[in-house]
Design an enzyme around this catalytic site. Structure first.
Site, mmCIF file in Angstrom:
data_model
loop_
_atom_site.group_PDB
_atom_site.id
_atom_site.type_symbol
_atom_site.label_atom_id
_atom_site.label_comp_id
_atom_site.label_asym_id
_atom_site.label_seq_id
_atom_site.Cartn_x
_atom_site.Cartn_y
_atom_site.Cartn_z
ATOM 1 N N GLU A 477 44.473 25.549 27.046
ATOM 2 C CA GLU A 477 45.108 26.673 26.351
ATOM 3 C C GLU A 477 44.695 26.713 24.876
ATOM 4 O OE1 GLU A 477 46.240 28.887 28.130
ATOM 5 O OE2 GLU A 477 46.454 27.727 29.965
ATOM 6 N N ILE A 609 46.856 37.226 40.956
ATOM 7 C CA ILE A 609 46.187 38.457 41.404
ATOM 8 C C ILE A 609 47.151 39.606 41.690
ATOM 9 C CG2 ILE A 609 44.245 37.117 42.320
ATOM 10 C CD1 ILE A 609 45.191 37.899 45.161
ATOM 11 N N PHE A 610 48.447 39.307 41.812
ATOM 12 C CA PHE A 610 49.399 40.394 42.084
ATOM 13 C C PHE A 610 50.335 40.692 40.913
ATOM 14 C CE2 PHE A 610 48.495 38.745 46.465
ATOM 15 C CZ PHE A 610 47.723 39.834 46.849
ATOM 16 N N GLY A 613 46.323 39.216 35.446
ATOM 17 C CA GLY A 613 45.119 40.023 35.205
ATOM 18 C C GLY A 613 43.933 39.653 36.082
#
Length: 695
Positions: A477, A609-610, A613
């Site tokens: 990160e 994915i749902f 992004g």
């Protein structure tokens, strides 16, 4: 109404996190949407095909609403409440409507076309040309060319997809939160390390079991990763592993929080949207703004699948054989693999996560990470806690300094809070660098980022003792944040991570993970939190040796996710006889060495994915990992022990990959750093997956 009555309306680059409440959301966002609509009216009426007459006013429009909405979205991810959910649900359709209006504005689109086709084009910088090209592409993908019914239907789809994504996320958080397993007998938690028992006792205390202790329980386990993973890795209690494994793979797949119909609707709508825009499938829509196309993405995935499949088969055989040698006589099930793989790792390398944890206390790890930033990028990172508001007592705030002056700022929210914070780890921008918003004598507005992890929280008086994977996640990160913060772009629309193709955006993050295995870096932080003793050499050597342990299996797992994602978005039609789960199982025939359970509903938790992004973009992790492994090999080539060369190469990485942001095509940026096109050899070599040389 202004910031004195509604904290969401602050113009400061540092949001008033601690003051924002759910009741502020609807009035503030509505006021900003009105202002946005007026600003779009004004721009459409007065637009000129010049930088000052088009791009600068547009950047101002998207910045103001973007930062306020970003504050709301962030709080929903880290401080979720029912009231906040309702506020977002109420105003989200209005926000989507205004953004659709902007993305389909013909006068603004035509002005961008005029810049591209006119005399001004040749005088633009490379970054400015990238902005114009990106805007033209996004206008087309946003439906600017649509008329009548097609436009109306496209906008309905966008509204619905926005809501479905939020619903998916809410369901997943609720389902994760709903599972609680309280254990009271010591025999039930046999094998679990002290750190896991201490966390479980702390969680039990939080649920009203005030006398809970690590030694005597009771112990409360959840599906939150720091709680769930130790059970799968260490619990001798096979029935507990089975129960929690099944609970995890069926999360959000039944009852009120069932994501199955939501997934089917999302896939159907994405396919319809693709057709309206003139594409064959949604994967093509997604790829239109990435480095790869569908064919090249699948070609890479197949290359990596072929390189890792046999290694994954061997991994499984090794675990089966070892378990049998230890007296395990039953058939190895999916909830046994992680447990026995960890026992084999301990036997093979005499190393375990638990043995390493005391050397990875968060304060020491941060210190070492910041030393690495100095070594590579010549920046200083200094604590600035208390200077700005934060959203939780555990959130830290830091200033990044270059040549003694402030260059950027970032927040760090390190610990898991399963009742209110979504799982996973991520970095996002609070605001981007931009010369347009510079104040006083400043050349630019400085970038601000936040980094969010879900690592093991401190237990009792001890600091957060991290697993090695949590250390890698923090470095990952910080890699993202570095690209955002060390940008040298003045154009806000392509500064930092903005405008970087999605399949290149993981390059700096995955690049940083490699330094977790660098002795000089580890020496900067790996010390016992009680004695200060550095990580012993024999443990370091074991860590190195274990690096590629089960790398075939780990690679194949990522390939499975990526292939499933592309399959669902390129070749699957929802609503027929074949379910999404049937199609995932079909993919698994080539990408999994153990058959998934018939009841496996992993897709109901596949937020990337749902609800993220990564739709038709999960392959990006592997695409970018090719780039990041090759970038790190530049340091290997000069010698990681050669400090002068490491510093020189680090500055070059800073001045290309990190500094150029979205202002240059990522392939060109990579070539500028590396001097050539990327190669898959370093990635396969780092994972010990290169074919053996013929003797």
């Amino acid at each position: 109404m202004d910031a004195s009555t509604n904290p969401l309306l602050t113009t400061s680059p540092f949001p008033l996190w601690d003051q924002v409440k759910a009741e502020h959301v609807v009035p503030a966002i509505r006021q900003l949407l009105e202002e946005t609509n007026s600003a779009i009216d004004s721009l459409e009426e007065n637009v000129e095909p010049t930088w000052a007459g088009l791009v600068e006013p547009l950047e101002k429009i998207v910045d103001r609403i973007g930062r306020a909405w970003g504050t709301v979205s962030h709080l929903k991810a880290v401080k979720d409440t029912e009231a906040l959910r309702k506020a977002v649900e109420e105003v989200q359709p209005e926000k989507v409507k205004v953004m659709l209006r902007l993305s389909q504005s013909k006068p603004i689109y035509e002005a961008f076309k005029s810049i591209k086709e006119g005399d001004l084009w040749n005088s633009l910088t490379e970054a400015q040309k990238r902005i114009v090209d990106g805007e033209l592409r996004d206008f087309v993908l946003g439906g600017v060319a649509l008329e009548g019914e097609a436009k109306e239907r496209f906008n309905e789809i966008q509204q619905e997809l926005s809501k479905l994504s939020t619903d998916f996320s809410n369901n997943l958080l609720d389902a994760t939160k709903a599972y609680k397993k309280l254990l009271t007998e010591k025999s039930e938690v046999e094998g679990l390390p002290d750190s896991a028992l201490a966390l479980a006792a702390q969680q039990a205390k939080g649920e009203g079991h005030e006398d809970a202790t690590a030694e005597n329980g009771p112990w409360l386990f959840t599906l939150d990763f720091p709680s769930f993973f130790p059970v799968m890795t260490h619990a001798a209690n096979r029935s507990l592993r089975e129960e929690m494994y099944k609970a995890n793979i069926t999360r959000a797949s039944s009852g009120e929080s069932d994501n199955t119909p939501i997934i089917n609707k999302i896939l159907t709508l994405r396919q319809e949207k693709a057709k309206i825009l003139g594409f064959d499938n949604f994967a093509e829509v997604s790829m239109a703004s990435k480095m790869a196309d569908l064919a090249s993405a699948e070609e890479l995935l197949e290359k990596l699948r072929a390189a890792s499949y046999d290694a994954a088969v061997k991994d499984l055989d090794d675990v089966k054989k070892f378990a049998a040698e230890q007296g395990f006589s039953e058939e190895l099930a999916l909830w046994d693999v992680t447990y026995w793989a960890e026992r084999l790792k301990e036997a093979k390398y005499a190393i375990s996560d638990e043995e390493l944890r005391p050397y990875f206390a968060l304060p020491n790890v941060l210190d070492g990470l910041f030393k690495l930033a100095k070594r590579l990028y010549d920046v200083d990172i200094v604590p600035a806690d208390g200077k700005v508001p934060v959203w939780d007592k555990d959130v830290r705030f830091f200033e990044v300094q270059k040549n003694g002056k402030a260059k950027a700022y970032f927040y760090l929210d390190p610990y898991s809070r399963p009742a209110e914070k979504r799982g996973g780890a991520w970095m996002d921008e609070v605001c981007s660098q931009s010369k347009l918003f510079a104040e006083g004598e400043d050349a630019v507005r400085l970038p601000v980022a936040h980094m969010v992890c879900n690592q093991t929280p401190p237990v009792g008086d001890d600091p957060s003792l991290m697993t090695f994977r949590e250390v890698e996640t923090l470095f990952h990160e910080f890699g993202h944040a570095s690209q955002h913060m060390l940008t040298e772009q003045g154009e806000g629309l392509v500064a930092g991570i903005r405008g970087v193709e999605w399949d290149a955006v993981e390059l700096p993050s995955q690049f940083m993970e490699n330094f977790c295995y660098d002795r000089a870096t580890l020496d900067g932080f790996a010390k016992h939190y009680q004695t200060g003793e550095p990580l012993p050499e024999d443990l370091f050597q074991k860590l190195l040796a274990a690096r590629t342990y089960r790398s075939g299996s780990m690679t194949l797992r990522q390939i499975h996710f990526a292939c499933t994602d592309l399959e669902l978005h390129a070749r699957f039609t929802a609503g027929g006889d074949e379910t999404i789960f049937d199609r995932e199982r079909k993919v698994a025939e080539k990408t999994a060495v153990m058959k998934p359970l018939p009841e496996d509903r992993f897709l109901c938790g596949f937020a990337h994915i749902f609800a993220g992004g990564y739709s038709a973009g999960y392959y990006s992790y592997k695409w970018a990992e090719v780039l990041s492994a090759d970038a790190f090999s530049a340091f290997e080539e000069v010698g990681l022990e050669n400090e002068d060369k490491v510093a020189e190469t680090g500055r070059r990485f800073r001045d290309t990959v990190l500094a150029l942001g979205g202002g240059k095509a990522p392939g060109d940026v990579f070539r500028e750093f590396r001097g050539r096109d990327p190669s898959t050899e370093p990635l396969l070599r780092h994972n010990n997956l290169l074919p053996a040389a013929a003797s």
